[in-house]
Motif scaffolding. Structure first.
Motif, PDB file in Angstrom:
ATOM      1  N   GLU A 108      -6.619   1.727   7.194  1.00 42.33           N
ATOM      2  CA  GLU A 108      -6.367   0.252   6.364  1.00 42.33           C
ATOM      3  C   GLU A 108      -6.460  -0.816   7.448  1.00 42.33           C
ATOM      4  O   GLU A 108      -7.159  -1.807   6.788  1.00 42.33           O
ATOM      5  CB  GLU A 108      -4.951   0.303   5.887  1.00 42.33           C
ATOM      6  N   ILE A 109      -5.693  -0.855   8.765  1.00 42.20           N
ATOM      7  CA  ILE A 109      -6.045  -1.991   9.530  1.00 42.20           C
ATOM      8  C   ILE A 109      -7.797  -2.031   9.978  1.00 42.20           C
ATOM      9  O   ILE A 109      -8.320  -3.037   9.858  1.00 42.20           O
ATOM     10  CB  ILE A 109      -5.375  -1.777  10.649  1.00 42.20           C
ATOM     11  N   GLU A 110      -8.469  -0.881   9.960  1.00 41.57           N
ATOM     12  CA  GLU A 110      -9.848  -0.956  10.294  1.00 41.57           C
ATOM     13  C   GLU A 110     -10.361  -1.365   9.089  1.00 41.57           C
ATOM     14  O   GLU A 110     -11.479  -2.283   9.220  1.00 41.57           O
ATOM     15  CB  GLU A 110     -10.373   0.568  10.293  1.00 41.57           C
ATOM     16  N   ARG A 111     -10.242  -1.106   7.866  1.00 47.70           N
ATOM     17  CA  ARG A 111     -10.863  -1.764   6.622  1.00 47.70           C
ATOM     18  C   ARG A 111     -10.628  -3.141   6.531  1.00 47.70           C
ATOM     19  O   ARG A 111     -11.544  -4.092   6.283  1.00 47.70           O
ATOM     20  CB  ARG A 111     -10.106  -1.082   5.402  1.00 47.70           C
ATOM     21  N   ARG A 112      -9.532  -3.726   6.698  1.00 47.13           N
ATOM     22  CA  ARG A 112      -9.164  -5.142   6.791  1.00 47.13           C
ATOM     23  C   ARG A 112     -10.042  -5.782   8.069  1.00 47.13           C
ATOM     24  O   ARG A 112     -10.534  -6.881   7.748  1.00 47.13           O
ATOM     25  CB  ARG A 112      -7.646  -5.435   7.234  1.00 47.13           C
ATOM     26  N   ILE A 113     -10.343  -5.166   9.349  1.00 44.57           N
ATOM     27  CA  ILE A 113     -11.165  -5.702  10.249  1.00 44.57           C
ATOM     28  C   ILE A 113     -12.633  -5.679   9.548  1.00 44.57           C
ATOM     29  O   ILE A 113     -13.264  -6.932   9.924  1.00 44.57           O
ATOM     30  CB  ILE A 113     -10.980  -4.732  11.552  1.00 44.57           C
ATOM     31  N   ASP A 114     -12.962  -4.620   9.113  1.00 44.78           N
ATOM     32  CA  ASP A 114     -14.267  -4.450   8.505  1.00 44.78           C
ATOM     33  C   ASP A 114     -14.471  -5.632   7.320  1.00 44.78           C
ATOM     34  O   ASP A 114     -15.550  -6.075   7.408  1.00 44.78           O
ATOM     35  CB  ASP A 114     -14.830  -3.006   7.765  1.00 44.78           C
ATOM     36  N   ALA A 115     -13.610  -5.789   6.741  1.00 44.41           N
ATOM     37  CA  ALA A 115     -13.718  -6.729   5.357  1.00 44.41           C
ATOM     38  C   ALA A 115     -13.294  -8.190   5.868  1.00 44.41           C
ATOM     39  O   ALA A 115     -13.772  -9.224   5.199  1.00 44.41           O
ATOM     40  CB  ALA A 115     -12.583  -6.549   4.445  1.00 44.41           C
ATOM     41  N   GLY A 116     -13.080  -8.757   7.078  1.00 45.70           N
ATOM     42  CA  GLY A 116     -12.957  -9.973   7.744  1.00 45.70           C
ATOM     43  C   GLY A 116     -11.589 -10.378   7.630  1.00 45.70           C
ATOM     44  O   GLY A 116     -11.359 -11.436   7.845  1.00 45.70           O
TER      45      GLY A 116
ATOM     46  N   SER B 271       7.398  -2.920   8.329  1.00 39.05           N
ATOM     47  CA  SER B 271       8.112  -3.532   7.252  1.00 39.05           C
ATOM     48  C   SER B 271       6.911  -3.276   5.981  1.00 39.05           C
ATOM     49  O   SER B 271       7.233  -2.683   4.981  1.00 39.05           O
ATOM     50  CB  SER B 271       8.329  -4.873   7.252  1.00 39.05           C
ATOM     51  N   GLU B 272       5.729  -3.416   6.365  1.00 38.49           N
ATOM     52  CA  GLU B 272       4.652  -3.535   5.335  1.00 38.49           C
ATOM     53  C   GLU B 272       4.469  -2.209   4.747  1.00 38.49           C
ATOM     54  O   GLU B 272       4.212  -1.842   3.541  1.00 38.49           O
ATOM     55  CB  GLU B 272       3.402  -3.981   5.840  1.00 38.49           C
TER      56      GLU B 272
ATOM     57  N   MET C  35       0.804  -1.206  -0.022  1.00 43.15           N
ATOM     58  CA  MET C  35       0.121  -0.191   0.051  1.00 43.15           C
ATOM     59  C   MET C  35       0.786   1.199   0.060  1.00 43.15           C
ATOM     60  O   MET C  35       1.823   1.379   0.814  1.00 43.15           O
ATOM     61  CB  MET C  35      -0.953   0.089   1.098  1.00 43.15           C
ATOM     62  N   ASP C  36       0.697   2.099  -1.071  1.00 44.12           N
ATOM     63  CA  ASP C  36       1.311   3.405  -0.842  1.00 44.12           C
ATOM     64  C   ASP C  36       0.649   4.624  -0.123  1.00 44.12           C
ATOM     65  O   ASP C  36      -0.756   4.579  -0.036  1.00 44.12           O
ATOM     66  CB  ASP C  36       1.491   3.902  -2.547  1.00 44.12           C
ATOM     67  N   LEU C  37       1.420   5.050   0.750  1.00 47.09           N
ATOM     68  CA  LEU C  37       0.809   6.007   1.621  1.00 47.09           C
ATOM     69  C   LEU C  37       0.745   7.446   0.928  1.00 47.09           C
ATOM     70  O   LEU C  37       1.730   7.916   0.177  1.00 47.09           O
ATOM     71  CB  LEU C  37       1.589   6.256   3.010  1.00 47.09           C
ATOM     72  N   ASP C  38      -0.090   8.158   1.111  1.00 49.26           N
ATOM     73  CA  ASP C  38      -0.444   9.514   0.773  1.00 49.26           C
ATOM     74  C   ASP C  38       0.549  10.357   1.582  1.00 49.26           C
ATOM     75  O   ASP C  38       0.238  10.661   2.520  1.00 49.26           O
ATOM     76  CB  ASP C  38      -1.779   9.898   0.705  1.00 49.26           C
ATOM     77  N   PRO C  39       1.500  11.076   0.824  1.00 50.21           N
ATOM     78  CA  PRO C  39       2.393  12.035   1.595  1.00 50.21           C
ATOM     79  C   PRO C  39       1.982  13.230   2.242  1.00 50.21           C
ATOM     80  O   PRO C  39       2.403  13.882   2.850  1.00 50.21           O
ATOM     81  CB  PRO C  39       3.438  12.596   0.570  1.00 50.21           C
ATOM     82  N   THR C  40       0.603  13.450   1.685  1.00 49.80           N
ATOM     83  CA  THR C  40      -0.093  14.703   2.263  1.00 49.80           C
ATOM     84  C   THR C  40      -0.817  14.707   3.481  1.00 49.80           C
ATOM     85  O   THR C  40      -1.360  15.497   4.032  1.00 49.80           O
ATOM     86  CB  THR C  40      -0.772  15.269   1.158  1.00 49.80           C
ATOM     87  N   ARG C  41      -0.904  13.236   4.063  1.00 48.99           N
ATOM     88  CA  ARG C  41      -1.622  13.102   5.302  1.00 48.99           C
ATOM     89  C   ARG C  41      -0.695  12.237   6.235  1.00 48.99           C
ATOM     90  O   ARG C  41       0.153  11.502   5.674  1.00 48.99           O
ATOM     91  CB  ARG C  41      -2.892  12.049   4.907  1.00 48.99           C
ATOM     92  N   ALA C  42      -1.063  12.378   7.312  1.00 51.89           N
ATOM     93  CA  ALA C  42      -0.529  11.385   8.439  1.00 51.89           C
ATOM     94  C   ALA C  42      -0.278  10.114   8.143  1.00 51.89           C
ATOM     95  O   ALA C  42      -1.409   9.367   7.926  1.00 51.89           O
ATOM     96  CB  ALA C  42      -0.960  11.837   9.838  1.00 51.89           C
ATOM     97  N   LYS C  43       0.820   9.707   8.531  1.00 45.12           N
ATOM     98  CA  LYS C  43       0.707   8.060   7.821  1.00 45.12           C
ATOM     99  C   LYS C  43       0.327   7.209   9.142  1.00 45.12           C
ATOM    100  O   LYS C  43      -0.479   6.109   8.729  1.00 45.12           O
ATOM    101  CB  LYS C  43       2.454   7.577   7.943  1.00 45.12           C
TER     102      LYS C  43
END
Length: 73
Positions: free
Chosen positions: A16-24, A40-41, A1-9
Motif C-alpha cells: 500500500e505504501i508503495e502504491r502511494r509512492i507510485d501514485a504521487g 493506527s491507520e 484499508m482492510d487487510l486480507d487475513p490470509t496474507r502477511a499484514k
C-alpha cells in the motif's frame, strides 16, 4: 484499508505504501507517516509497521534517518 487475513499484514502495508509512492501521494523526498500513525491507520502492532518499512528500505524505495523518520528515496 482492510487487510486480507490470509496474507502477511506487513506485506500488505508495504504494498500500500508503495502504491502511494507510485501514485504521487508520497512524492520523492517526502516524509512518510511515523510508526504510530501507521499502526493506527492499519490497526497493527509496531513490529508489523516496522517490518513493512524495513522491507521498503531494503528494496531502496525509502530511506530512514534515525530519530527523524522515513523518507521516499
Amino acid at each position: 484499508m482492510d487487510l486480507d487475513p490470509t496474507r502477511a499484514k506487513w506485506t500488505q502495508i508495504a504494498e500500500e505504501i508503495e502504491r502511494r509512492i507510485d501514485a504521487g501521494v508520497y512524492p520523492e523526498g517526502s516524509k512518510l507517516p511515523g510508526i504510530l500513525a501507521l499502526c493506527s491507520e492499519f490497526s497493527v502492532a509496531q513490529v508489523t509497521a516496522r517490518k513493512a518499512l524495513a522491507n521498503l528500505r531494503d528494496r531502496g524505495l525509502i530511506r530512514t534517518e534515525n530519530g527523524i523518520g522515513s523518507f521516499v528515496a
